[in-house]
Design a protein around this motif. Structure first.
Motif, PDB file in Angstrom:
ATOM      1  N   ARG A 188      54.683   8.617  18.987  1.00  0.00           N
ATOM      2  CA  ARG A 188      55.352   8.646  17.681  1.00  0.00           C
ATOM      3  C   ARG A 188      56.811   9.043  17.860  1.00  0.00           C
ATOM      4  NH1 ARG A 188      51.176  11.970  16.246  1.00  0.00           N
ATOM      5  NH2 ARG A 188      52.665  13.658  16.283  1.00  0.00           N
ATOM      6  N   GLY A 189      57.663   8.312  17.182  1.00  0.00           N
ATOM      7  CA  GLY A 189      59.077   8.649  17.210  1.00  0.00           C
ATOM      8  C   GLY A 189      59.785   8.044  16.016  1.00  0.00           C
ATOM      9  N   ALA A 190      60.890   8.636  15.631  1.00  0.00           N
ATOM     10  CA  ALA A 190      61.689   8.095  14.529  1.00  0.00           C
ATOM     11  C   ALA A 190      62.294   6.748  14.925  1.00  0.00           C
ATOM     12  CB  ALA A 190      62.788   9.083  14.142  1.00  0.00           C
ATOM     13  N   SER A 191      62.442   6.535  16.230  1.00  0.00           N
ATOM     14  CA  SER A 191      62.967   5.277  16.771  1.00  0.00           C
ATOM     15  C   SER A 191      62.385   5.109  18.178  1.00  0.00           C
ATOM     16  CB  SER A 191      64.493   5.329  16.861  1.00  0.00           C
ATOM     17  OG  SER A 191      64.885   6.315  17.811  1.00  0.00           O
ATOM     18  N   GLN A 192      62.623   3.964  18.771  1.00  0.00           N
ATOM     19  CA  GLN A 192      62.178   3.741  20.151  1.00  0.00           C
ATOM     20  C   GLN A 192      62.800   4.773  21.074  1.00  0.00           C
ATOM     21  OE1 GLN A 192      59.829   1.642  21.287  1.00  0.00           O
ATOM     22  NE2 GLN A 192      60.123   2.241  23.411  1.00  0.00           N
ATOM     23  N   ASN A 217      62.598   9.546  24.527  1.00  0.00           N
ATOM     24  CA  ASN A 217      63.132  10.864  24.858  1.00  0.00           C
ATOM     25  C   ASN A 217      62.057  11.938  24.761  1.00  0.00           C
ATOM     26  OD1 ASN A 217      65.657   9.755  25.265  1.00  0.00           O
ATOM     27  ND2 ASN A 217      66.446  10.363  23.263  1.00  0.00           N
ATOM     28  N   ARG A 218      61.257  11.861  23.720  1.00  0.00           N
ATOM     29  CA  ARG A 218      60.175  12.835  23.521  1.00  0.00           C
ATOM     30  C   ARG A 218      59.186  12.780  24.690  1.00  0.00           C
ATOM     31  NH1 ARG A 218      55.316  12.149  19.640  1.00  0.00           N
ATOM     32  NH2 ARG A 218      54.371  14.195  19.803  1.00  0.00           N
ATOM     33  N   PHE A 219      58.818  11.578  25.080  1.00  0.00           N
ATOM     34  CA  PHE A 219      57.846  11.437  26.153  1.00  0.00           C
ATOM     35  C   PHE A 219      58.429  11.878  27.492  1.00  0.00           C
ATOM     36  CE2 PHE A 219      55.114   9.428  29.230  1.00  0.00           C
ATOM     37  CZ  PHE A 219      53.870   9.749  28.727  1.00  0.00           C
ATOM     38  N   LEU A 220      59.648  11.480  27.776  1.00  0.00           N
ATOM     39  CA  LEU A 220      60.287  11.852  29.043  1.00  0.00           C
ATOM     40  C   LEU A 220      60.412  13.367  29.158  1.00  0.00           C
ATOM     41  CD1 LEU A 220      61.460  10.799  31.673  1.00  0.00           C
ATOM     42  CD2 LEU A 220      63.667  10.576  30.520  1.00  0.00           C
ATOM     43  N   LYS A 221      60.730  14.022  28.063  1.00  0.00           N
ATOM     44  CA  LYS A 221      60.826  15.492  28.063  1.00  0.00           C
ATOM     45  C   LYS A 221      59.477  16.117  28.439  1.00  0.00           C
ATOM     46  CE  LYS A 221      62.089  19.359  25.103  1.00  0.00           C
ATOM     47  NZ  LYS A 221      62.561  19.780  23.769  1.00  0.00           N
ATOM     48  N   LEU A 222      58.388  15.601  27.865  1.00  0.00           N
ATOM     49  CA  LEU A 222      57.057  16.117  28.189  1.00  0.00           C
ATOM     50  C   LEU A 222      56.672  15.786  29.627  1.00  0.00           C
ATOM     51  CD1 LEU A 222      55.235  15.233  24.880  1.00  0.00           C
ATOM     52  CD2 LEU A 222      55.528  17.536  25.819  1.00  0.00           C
ATOM     53  N   LEU A 223      56.969  14.586  30.062  1.00  0.00           N
ATOM     54  CA  LEU A 223      56.657  14.175  31.425  1.00  0.00           C
ATOM     55  C   LEU A 223      57.353  15.097  32.426  1.00  0.00           C
ATOM     56  CD1 LEU A 223      55.050  11.857  32.808  1.00  0.00           C
ATOM     57  CD2 LEU A 223      57.206  10.610  32.922  1.00  0.00           C
ATOM     58  N   ARG A 224      58.601  15.405  32.178  1.00  0.00           N
ATOM     59  CA  ARG A 224      59.352  16.301  33.065  1.00  0.00           C
ATOM     60  C   ARG A 224      58.867  17.736  32.964  1.00  0.00           C
ATOM     61  NH1 ARG A 224      65.320  13.644  32.106  1.00  0.00           N
ATOM     62  NH2 ARG A 224      65.085  11.988  33.670  1.00  0.00           N
ATOM     63  N   PHE A 225      58.415  18.148  31.786  1.00  0.00           N
ATOM     64  CA  PHE A 225      57.878  19.502  31.623  1.00  0.00           C
ATOM     65  C   PHE A 225      56.688  19.706  32.554  1.00  0.00           C
ATOM     66  CE2 PHE A 225      54.683  22.293  29.687  1.00  0.00           C
ATOM     67  CZ  PHE A 225      55.413  23.475  29.592  1.00  0.00           C
ATOM     68  N   TYR A 226      55.799  18.719  32.606  1.00  0.00           N
ATOM     69  CA  TYR A 226      54.590  18.842  33.421  1.00  0.00           C
ATOM     70  C   TYR A 226      54.800  18.484  34.890  1.00  0.00           C
ATOM     71  CZ  TYR A 226      51.736  19.628  29.298  1.00  0.00           C
ATOM     72  OH  TYR A 226      51.193  20.167  28.165  1.00  0.00           O
ATOM     73  N   PHE A 227      55.664  17.519  35.176  1.00  0.00           N
ATOM     74  CA  PHE A 227      55.734  16.971  36.536  1.00  0.00           C
ATOM     75  C   PHE A 227      57.133  16.957  37.141  1.00  0.00           C
ATOM     76  CE2 PHE A 227      52.277  14.795  34.207  1.00  0.00           C
ATOM     77  CZ  PHE A 227      51.204  15.349  34.893  1.00  0.00           C
ATOM     78  N   GLY A 228      58.085  17.630  36.506  1.00  0.00           N
ATOM     79  CA  GLY A 228      59.448  17.595  37.026  1.00  0.00           C
ATOM     80  C   GLY A 228      59.984  16.170  36.984  1.00  0.00           C
ATOM     81  N   ASN A 229      60.718  15.772  37.993  1.00  0.00           N
ATOM     82  CA  ASN A 229      61.294  14.428  38.044  1.00  0.00           C
ATOM     83  C   ASN A 229      60.424  13.449  38.826  1.00  0.00           C
ATOM     84  OD1 ASN A 229      63.460  15.377  36.593  1.00  0.00           O
ATOM     85  ND2 ASN A 229      64.669  15.838  38.421  1.00  0.00           N
ATOM     86  N   ASN A 252      56.509   2.732  20.636  1.00  0.00           N
ATOM     87  CA  ASN A 252      56.772   3.613  19.490  1.00  0.00           C
ATOM     88  C   ASN A 252      55.819   3.245  18.357  1.00  0.00           C
ATOM     89  OD1 ASN A 252      57.883   5.398  17.658  1.00  0.00           O
ATOM     90  ND2 ASN A 252      59.615   4.084  17.167  1.00  0.00           N
ATOM     91  N   GLY A 253      54.856   4.116  18.100  1.00  0.00           N
ATOM     92  CA  GLY A 253      53.877   3.847  17.062  1.00  0.00           C
ATOM     93  C   GLY A 253      53.069   5.075  16.729  1.00  0.00           C
ATOM     94  N   ASP A 254      52.139   4.904  15.827  1.00  0.00           N
ATOM     95  CA  ASP A 254      51.320   6.007  15.318  1.00  0.00           C
ATOM     96  C   ASP A 254      49.865   5.580  15.336  1.00  0.00           C
ATOM     97  OD1 ASP A 254      49.970   7.914  13.735  1.00  0.00           O
ATOM     98  OD2 ASP A 254      51.682   8.179  12.403  1.00  0.00           O
ATOM     99  N   VAL A 255      49.034   6.309  16.055  1.00  0.00           N
ATOM    100  CA  VAL A 255      47.630   5.950  16.218  1.00  0.00           C
ATOM    101  C   VAL A 255      46.888   5.880  14.888  1.00  0.00           C
ATOM    102  CG1 VAL A 255      46.732   8.302  16.583  1.00  0.00           C
ATOM    103  CG2 VAL A 255      45.607   6.370  17.678  1.00  0.00           C
ATOM    104  N   ALA A 256      47.343   6.617  13.899  1.00  0.00           N
ATOM    105  CA  ALA A 256      46.634   6.679  12.622  1.00  0.00           C
ATOM    106  C   ALA A 256      47.028   5.572  11.651  1.00  0.00           C
ATOM    107  CB  ALA A 256      46.858   8.037  11.969  1.00  0.00           C
ATOM    108  N   LYS A 257      48.019   4.774  12.009  1.00  0.00           N
ATOM    109  CA  LYS A 257      48.458   3.701  11.119  1.00  0.00           C
ATOM    110  C   LYS A 257      47.813   2.373  11.505  1.00  0.00           C
ATOM    111  CE  LYS A 257      52.890   5.652   9.815  1.00  0.00           C
ATOM    112  NZ  LYS A 257      54.352   5.461   9.850  1.00  0.00           N
ATOM    113  N   GLU A 258      47.652   1.525  10.505  1.00  0.00           N
ATOM    114  CA  GLU A 258      47.125   0.190  10.775  1.00  0.00           C
ATOM    115  C   GLU A 258      48.018  -0.512  11.795  1.00  0.00           C
ATOM    116  OE1 GLU A 258      45.913  -3.928   8.422  1.00  0.00           O
ATOM    117  OE2 GLU A 258      46.738  -2.251   7.291  1.00  0.00           O
TER     118      GLU A 258
END
Length: 177
Positions: free
Chosen positions: A34-38, A43-55, A69-75
């Motif tokens: 989920r994101g306001a834009s692609q 950016n959100r995913f890369l931040k989490l990926l780096r949090f867990y696994f560095g670079n 970029n999408g929402d699992v709960a939406k059609e």
């Protein structure tokens, strides 16, 4: 095709599933975020990926790690018909690990993700003839395992074993999903 669609990749379990997939093969993994834009989703995913696994996986980002970029709960996950169909053409497997893990709160809000999201992932898999793996939690058993003193077993072949799933909105949503 050699693509896999992963929901829940921003969660602890999902991001570790992604890491295992990246280490064990060469498939492209399309992660629903989920994101306001692609750009926001990436950016959100890369931040989490780096949090867990560095670079460690930076070189695979945008190559073997593709962000949808999408929402699992939406059609159709909130995707356009063309984007939805395009995704269906490049993946042959769906791993659905997305969930709202909240033991308190509104059942409607929790079930929108846990039940509705599972429905959307299953509909996608059926529409595109993909293998479908649904990951849940032990809470789908309700209180069955906690109170079964005979050492009972609960497997993916069980559905209703007398568990009290209505007492908690999260447990109920996982049972219904």
């Amino acid at each position: 095709c050699n693509g896999l669609f992963l929901t829940g990749g921003t969660g602890f379990l999902g991001i570790h599933i992604l890491a295992e997939l990246l280490e064990s093969g060469d498939m492209v993994v399309y992660c629903l975020v989920r994101g306001a834009s692609q750009q926001d989703a990436e950016n959100r995913f890369l931040k989490l990926l780096r949090f867990y696994f560095g670079n460690k996986y930076d070189a695979l980002f945008g190559v073997r790690i593709q962000i949808v970029n999408g929402d699992v709960a939406k059609e159709r996950f909130g995707l356009s018909e063309e984007a939805y169909a395009s995704l269906g053409r490049v993946v042959d497997t769906v791993i659905h690990s997305a969930a709202a893990v909240q033991f308190m709160g509104s059942y409607e809000k929790i079930s929108r993700i846990n039940v509705g999201g599972t429905r959307e992932a299953a509909v996608f898999a059926l529409a595109h003839q993909c293998r479908f793996f649904h990951i849940s939690t032990i809470w789908v058993t309700g209180n069955y395992l906690a109170y079964n003193t005979s050492g009972g077993e609960y497997t993916e072949n069980d559905f209703y074993a007398g568990q009290n799933y209505m007492s908690n909105p999260y447990v109920r949503s996982k049972f219904e999903a």
